[in-house]
Design a protein around this motif. Structure first.
Motif, PDB file in Angstrom:
ATOM      1  N   PRO A   3       0.836  -1.211   0.000  1.00 55.87           N
ATOM      2  CA  PRO A   3       0.000   0.000   0.000  1.00 55.87           C
ATOM      3  C   PRO A   3       0.868   1.258   0.000  1.00 55.87           C
ATOM      4  O   PRO A   3       1.984   1.236   0.522  1.00 55.87           O
ATOM      5  N   THR A   4       0.361   2.332  -0.582  1.00 59.74           N
ATOM      6  CA  THR A   4       1.074   3.618  -0.465  1.00 59.74           C
ATOM      7  C   THR A   4       0.721   4.208   0.898  1.00 59.74           C
ATOM      8  O   THR A   4      -0.414   4.090   1.368  1.00 59.74           O
ATOM      9  N   LEU A   5       1.720   4.852   1.519  1.00 57.14           N
ATOM     10  CA  LEU A   5       1.553   5.277   2.905  1.00 57.14           C
ATOM     11  C   LEU A   5       1.736   6.777   3.080  1.00 57.14           C
ATOM     12  O   LEU A   5       2.576   7.393   2.418  1.00 57.14           O
ATOM     13  N   GLY A   6       0.979   7.327   4.051  1.00 53.21           N
ATOM     14  CA  GLY A   6       1.252   8.669   4.567  1.00 53.21           C
ATOM     15  C   GLY A   6       1.761   8.508   5.988  1.00 53.21           C
ATOM     16  O   GLY A   6       1.374   7.559   6.679  1.00 53.21           O
ATOM     17  N   PHE A   7       2.638   9.401   6.425  1.00 46.38           N
ATOM     18  CA  PHE A   7       3.142   9.322   7.800  1.00 46.38           C
ATOM     19  C   PHE A   7       3.088  10.723   8.402  1.00 46.38           C
ATOM     20  O   PHE A   7       3.698  11.657   7.879  1.00 46.38           O
ATOM     21  N   VAL A   8       2.371  10.858   9.523  1.00 49.18           N
ATOM     22  CA  VAL A   8       2.204  12.170  10.158  1.00 49.18           C
ATOM     23  C   VAL A   8       2.792  12.138  11.560  1.00 49.18           C
ATOM     24  O   VAL A   8       2.343  11.351  12.408  1.00 49.18           O
ATOM     25  N   GLY A   9       3.800  12.999  11.802  1.00 56.32           N
ATOM     26  CA  GLY A   9       4.429  13.089  13.118  1.00 56.32           C
ATOM     27  C   GLY A   9       5.812  12.470  13.098  1.00 56.32           C
ATOM     28  O   GLY A   9       5.983  11.278  13.367  1.00 56.32           O
ATOM     29  N   LEU A  10       6.810  13.299  12.757  1.00 55.62           N
ATOM     30  CA  LEU A  10       8.180  12.802  12.549  1.00 55.62           C
ATOM     31  C   LEU A  10       9.061  13.192  13.739  1.00 55.62           C
ATOM     32  O   LEU A  10      10.132  13.765  13.580  1.00 55.62           O
ATOM     33  N   GLY A  11       8.592  12.882  14.956  1.00 54.09           N
ATOM     34  CA  GLY A  11       9.330  13.240  16.167  1.00 54.09           C
ATOM     35  C   GLY A  11      10.307  12.155  16.577  1.00 54.09           C
ATOM     36  O   GLY A  11      10.788  11.367  15.755  1.00 54.09           O
ATOM     37  N   ASN A  12      10.585  12.100  17.881  1.00 51.40           N
ATOM     38  CA  ASN A  12      11.618  11.194  18.400  1.00 51.40           C
ATOM     39  C   ASN A  12      11.397   9.744  17.993  1.00 51.40           C
ATOM     40  O   ASN A  12      12.348   9.043  17.643  1.00 51.40           O
ATOM     41  N   ASP A  32       4.666  16.903   8.869  1.00 50.94           N
ATOM     42  CA  ASP A  32       4.810  17.326  10.269  1.00 50.94           C
ATOM     43  C   ASP A  32       4.633  18.837  10.290  1.00 50.94           C
ATOM     44  O   ASP A  32       5.026  19.520   9.342  1.00 50.94           O
ATOM     45  N   VAL A  33       4.044  19.364  11.378  1.00 54.26           N
ATOM     46  CA  VAL A  33       3.908  20.834  11.470  1.00 54.26           C
ATOM     47  C   VAL A  33       5.250  21.509  11.663  1.00 54.26           C
ATOM     48  O   VAL A  33       5.381  22.700  11.384  1.00 54.26           O
ATOM     49  N   ASP A  34       6.227  20.773  12.141  1.00 52.57           N
ATOM     50  CA  ASP A  34       7.547  21.348  12.422  1.00 52.57           C
ATOM     51  C   ASP A  34       8.418  21.263  11.157  1.00 52.57           C
ATOM     52  O   ASP A  34       8.778  20.170  10.713  1.00 52.57           O
ATOM     53  N   PRO A  35       8.775  22.405  10.562  1.00 56.33           N
ATOM     54  CA  PRO A  35       9.569  22.378   9.324  1.00 56.33           C
ATOM     55  C   PRO A  35      10.913  21.659   9.496  1.00 56.33           C
ATOM     56  O   PRO A  35      11.408  21.033   8.562  1.00 56.33           O
ATOM     57  N   ASP A  36      11.509  21.739  10.705  1.00 54.44           N
ATOM     58  CA  ASP A  36      12.790  21.056  10.933  1.00 54.44           C
ATOM     59  C   ASP A  36      12.621  19.547  10.829  1.00 54.44           C
ATOM     60  O   ASP A  36      13.495  18.837  10.301  1.00 54.44           O
ATOM     61  N   ALA A  37      11.500  19.043  11.350  1.00 58.35           N
ATOM     62  CA  ALA A  37      11.230  17.592  11.280  1.00 58.35           C
ATOM     63  C   ALA A  37      11.064  17.166   9.826  1.00 58.35           C
ATOM     64  O   ALA A  37      11.556  16.110   9.412  1.00 58.35           O
ATOM     65  N   MET A  38      10.395  18.017   9.036  1.00 62.23           N
ATOM     66  CA  MET A  38      10.210  17.723   7.602  1.00 62.23           C
ATOM     67  C   MET A  38      11.557  17.766   6.885  1.00 62.23           C
ATOM     68  O   MET A  38      11.861  16.915   6.038  1.00 62.23           O
ATOM     69  N   ALA A  39      12.386  18.760   7.253  1.00 61.93           N
ATOM     70  CA  ALA A  39      13.663  18.963   6.554  1.00 61.93           C
ATOM     71  C   ALA A  39      14.550  17.722   6.665  1.00 61.93           C
ATOM     72  O   ALA A  39      15.309  17.419   5.740  1.00 61.93           O
ATOM     73  N   ARG A  40      14.414  16.991   7.784  1.00 57.82           N
ATOM     74  CA  ARG A  40      15.259  15.802   7.961  1.00 57.82           C
ATOM     75  C   ARG A  40      14.913  14.703   6.948  1.00 57.82           C
ATOM     76  O   ARG A  40      15.691  13.780   6.743  1.00 57.82           O
ATOM     77  N   ASP A  60      -3.006   5.020   0.435  1.00 60.73           N
ATOM     78  CA  ASP A  60      -3.954   3.985   0.874  1.00 60.73           C
ATOM     79  C   ASP A  60      -4.143   3.983   2.391  1.00 60.73           C
ATOM     80  O   ASP A  60      -5.219   3.677   2.895  1.00 60.73           O
ATOM     81  N   ALA A  61      -3.060   4.268   3.121  1.00 55.93           N
ATOM     82  CA  ALA A  61      -3.115   4.205   4.587  1.00 55.93           C
ATOM     83  C   ALA A  61      -2.267   5.319   5.173  1.00 55.93           C
ATOM     84  O   ALA A  61      -1.245   5.700   4.592  1.00 55.93           O
ATOM     85  N   VAL A  62      -2.713   5.856   6.306  1.00 59.74           N
ATOM     86  CA  VAL A  62      -1.966   6.927   6.976  1.00 59.74           C
ATOM     87  C   VAL A  62      -1.581   6.466   8.374  1.00 59.74           C
ATOM     88  O   VAL A  62      -2.417   5.968   9.137  1.00 59.74           O
ATOM     89  N   ILE A  63      -0.299   6.623   8.704  1.00 58.16           N
ATOM     90  CA  ILE A  63       0.213   6.246  10.018  1.00 58.16           C
ATOM     91  C   ILE A  63       0.461   7.515  10.823  1.00 58.16           C
ATOM     92  O   ILE A  63       1.018   8.488  10.298  1.00 58.16           O
ATOM     93  N   LEU A  64       0.038   7.506  12.085  1.00 61.73           N
ATOM     94  CA  LEU A  64       0.199   8.677  12.952  1.00 61.73           C
ATOM     95  C   LEU A  64       1.167   8.380  14.076  1.00 61.73           C
ATOM     96  O   LEU A  64       1.142   7.290  14.652  1.00 61.73           O
ATOM     97  N   SER A  65       2.024   9.366  14.410  1.00 63.24           N
ATOM     98  CA  SER A  65       2.867   9.283  15.612  1.00 63.24           C
ATOM     99  C   SER A  65       2.854  10.668  16.246  1.00 63.24           C
ATOM    100  O   SER A  65       3.736  11.486  15.994  1.00 63.24           O
ATOM    101  N   LEU A  66       1.819  10.926  17.042  1.00 65.32           N
ATOM    102  CA  LEU A  66       1.545  12.274  17.541  1.00 65.32           C
ATOM    103  C   LEU A  66       1.518  12.290  19.075  1.00 65.32           C
ATOM    104  O   LEU A  66       1.378  11.235  19.700  1.00 65.32           O
ATOM    105  N   PRO A  67       1.659  13.479  19.681  1.00 63.32           N
ATOM    106  CA  PRO A  67       1.847  13.544  21.133  1.00 63.32           C
ATOM    107  C   PRO A  67       0.693  12.970  21.968  1.00 63.32           C
ATOM    108  O   PRO A  67       0.933  12.325  22.984  1.00 63.32           O
ATOM    109  N   ASN A  68      -0.544  13.237  21.565  1.00 68.11           N
ATOM    110  CA  ASN A  68      -1.673  12.787  22.421  1.00 68.11           C
ATOM    111  C   ASN A  68      -2.977  12.783  21.629  1.00 68.11           C
ATOM    112  O   ASN A  68      -3.010  13.193  20.467  1.00 68.11           O
TER     113      ASN A  68
END
Ligand code: NAD
Length: 293
Positions: A3-12, A32-40, A60-68
């Motif tokens: 599947p093609t994937l989206g990934f939201v939340g590029l933190g630790n 990611d809302v943080d441009p530095d996280a996107m830049a990586r 097709d599917a979106v994966i989240l890794s968000l604070p709360n």
């Protein structure tokens, strides 16, 4: 082709999880809302999304890794959120440590759109995330779990199906209540030895050969506490959130939590002293400050 994937939340923890998916050959678009996280992720194999709705409509599917849960709800159903690009047959996978009651509500709302939600929180910390060796505990429809089990194995060496929607998030809160308890308790006990003149490194060496050992003494003390670095990549604020999720669930069920309530106070007190952004192993420094004479 997977599947093609989206990934939201590029933190630790999100960044290394996303990297594992890229390493496994998945086609991933990141946000990611943080441009530095996107830049990586700029210049690598991932595509960079400009908006949540645009991301959701293109995969097709979106994966989240968000604070709360509040952030997850905003990302999914807020203005310009994922829901504006989601359509029947798509799947959301929430690897964040979220609140089970919020997850069940989201799942019902997404279900009305023909979108499935798996709660798939992870355990093991940043080091195991980088190796793709997390534990993953999954709630939601079993059929969706079976379909996405291979994807979860890209970052999880142990992947468990634990029950209906919210069961993964509740299992994670239970795990972290135990983890928060053993860490705070070991820190307090070691500080007792230090106060009495013992060497903390020697105490840990002995405990790790004895019955008091735990992941806190075997991994966290040697790597992040004895060296004074507290650089574990999992914030006190996030651990406090997880303990609160467990205690709030207990309150909903009228279950007494004699030890948990006390542990909750320890982490809440550390928050009040400004420890929220510190690595959670800094609970040792917080307790040390309390017991200094
Ligand atoms: P983090 O704060 O490092 O990362 C969160 C990321 O989400 C950040 O990059 C932030 O910019 C992004 N974000 C916040 N709001 C956003 C929004 N509205 N839209 C898009 N992006 C947004 O946190 P983390 O340590 O990576 O943890 C993420 C989740 O995983 C948490 O729920 C945490 O409890 C859980 N978790 C963390 C660890 C760990 O070791 N760090 C381990 C297990 C579980």
């Amino acid at each position: 082709m997977g599947p093609t994937l989206g990934f939201v939340g590029l933190g630790n923890i999100g960044a290394p999880i996303c990297q594992c998916l890229l390493n496994s050959g998945y086609d991933v678009t990141v946000y990611d809302v943080d441009p530095d996280a996107m830049a990586r992720f700029d210049g690598g194999p991932a595509r960079l999304a400009c908006s949540l709705a645009g991301l959701a409509s293109s995969v097709d599917a979106v994966i989240l890794s968000l604070p709360n849960s509040a952030v997850v709800e905003g990302v999914v159903f807020g203005d310009g959120g994922l829901s504006e690009g989601l359509s029947e047959g798509k799947v959301l996978i929430d690897t964040s440590s979220s609140k089970p009651s919020s997850t069940r509500r989201l799942s019902a709302r997404l279900g009305d759109m023909g979108v499935q939600l798996l709660d798939a929180p992870v355990s093991g910390g940043v080091a195991r995330a980088k190796e793709g060796k997390l534990a993953v505990m999954v709630g939601g429809e079993k059929e969706a779990f079976e379909r996405y089990r291979g994807l979860l194995s890209a970052f999880g060496s142990q992947v468990f199906y634990v029950g209906e929607s919210g069961a993964g998030h509740l299992t994670k809160a239970i795990n972290n209540l135990i983890s928060a308890t053993t860490l705070a308790s070991a820190a307090e006990a070691v500080l007792l030895g230090v106060r009495a003149g013992l060497d903390p490194a020697k105490i840990i060496e002995v405990v790790n050969a004895s019955s008091g050992r735990s992941n806190s003494t075997e991994t966290k003390f040697p790597r992040h506490i004895l060296n004074g670095a507290f650089d574990d990549g999992f914030a006190v604020g996030l651990m406090n959130k997880d303990v609160k999720i467990a205690l709030e669930t207990a309150a909903e069920l009228d279950q007494p939590m004699l030890i948990g309530a006390s542990v909750g106070q320890v982490w809440q007190a550390a928050m009040a002293q400004g420890y929220a952004p510190e690595g959670h192993t800094a609970i040792y420094a917080f307790l040390e400050g309390l017991t200094e004479q």
